[in-house]
Design an enzyme around this catalytic site. Sequence first.
Site, PDB file in Angstrom:
ATOM      1  N   HIS A  52      -9.775 -27.975  19.567  1.00 30.24           N
ATOM      2  CA  HIS A  52      -8.364 -27.825  19.224  1.00 30.24           C
ATOM      3  C   HIS A  52      -7.728 -29.188  18.948  1.00 30.24           C
ATOM      4  O   HIS A  52      -7.559 -29.987  19.859  1.00 30.24           O
ATOM      5  CB  HIS A  52      -7.681 -27.130  20.411  1.00 30.24           C
ATOM      6  N   HIS A 107      -0.053 -31.269  13.671  1.00 33.56           N
ATOM      7  CA  HIS A 107       0.452 -29.992  14.167  1.00 33.56           C
ATOM      8  C   HIS A 107       1.953 -29.842  13.977  1.00 33.56           C
ATOM      9  O   HIS A 107       2.435 -28.868  13.413  1.00 33.56           O
ATOM     10  CB  HIS A 107       0.104 -29.832  15.650  1.00 33.56           C
TER      11      HIS A 107
HETATM   12  O1  G3P Z   1      -4.794 -22.145  15.987  1.00 27.72           O
HETATM   13  C1  G3P Z   1      -4.544 -21.498  17.135  1.00 27.72           C
HETATM   14  C2  G3P Z   1      -3.803 -22.413  17.897  1.00 27.72           C
HETATM   15  O2  G3P Z   1      -4.102 -23.675  17.415  1.00 27.72           O
HETATM   16  C3  G3P Z   1      -2.360 -22.142  17.807  1.00 27.72           C
HETATM   17  O3  G3P Z   1      -1.797 -23.087  18.562  1.00 27.72           O
HETATM   18  O4  G3P Z   1      -1.851 -25.503  18.733  1.00 27.72           O
HETATM   19  O5  G3P Z   1      -1.492 -24.513  16.500  1.00 27.72           O
HETATM   20  O6  G3P Z   1       0.237 -24.286  18.232  1.00 27.72           O
HETATM   21  P1  G3P Z   1      -1.216 -24.413  17.971  1.00 27.72           P
HETATM   22 CA    CA Z   2      -3.515 -24.801  15.355  1.00 25.73          CA
END
Ligand code: G3P
Ligand code: CA
Length: 273
Positions: free
Chosen positions: A40, A82
């Site tokens: 992640h 992000h």
């Molecule tokens: O992609 C799934 C997950 O990454 C969603 O969480 O970290 O993008 O907010 P985020």
């Molecule tokens: Ca993500």
Amino acid sequence: MYLIICSLLFLLSACSFTSGAESAAGSGATPGYDPLIIAHRGASDLEPEHTFASYDRAVKDKADYIEIDLRETKDGELIAMHDEDVNRTTDGEGFVGELTLDYIESLDAGGGQKVPTLRDIVSHYKNKVKYYIETRSNADGKITMEDQLLQILTENKIDDDNVIIQSFDEASLLKIHERNPDVQLVRLLRKKEIQELTTERLNEISTFAFAIGTYAGSTDKDLVSMARDNGLDIHTYYYDDEKELAREMFQLKVDGTFTNNPKFARETMNPSK
Ligand code: G3P
Ligand code: CA
């Protein structure tokens, strides 16, 4: 008499070995269970997120996929980030959509790392890694990333098998599916969508996606069964609560898990290794 005592001791030690192995299995080690480990934002617990340092660490720690969140700069370049702004993860300020690539590339993303573009990442790793890429609509709610994303993958000759694209935006996934039906897609579901989920809805999703992505805290046995019954895999993600929820997700046998630390995920999945 001596022989009888020795035999009893041998039997006792054999019993204790068996119960130890069973107990390891009961605590999470499951032969044949091998969910996808998705780094992640890279190994983001260990290195600055969405940087080459975090992706290199994820590769070193044997993640199956590196996750890349996409944002589009003012001048239309796709970068790995992000948040909608650069404030949290760099020493700069401002919304990505209002900043040029030149400015963003001048920023420190932590430990001297730079913010990489998607092009940088894909042209560096080529087919040596697998990519789990998240698209999203822009600040105006428009979907604008898809053609450029597919073009970058094609220019770098990335095999379709080495790519998964995920999104909360169904229109984005449908656009990609229309352009290239061989790309594997994951429909991320918000909490409300999970609460209102029906068999019909899952059937509809299964016409373009092979899996749903859900927050671990909203994922239970029933949701996993419902996905499977409708031919869908299920991948789960966390909100800074991976350490509390990961073991439970592995017991539910989810098909894939996001992790900020691939090594931790593997150890939790199978504590005997
Ligand atoms: O992609 C799934 C997950 O990454 C969603 O969480 O970290 O993008 O907010 P985020
Ligand atoms: Ca993500």
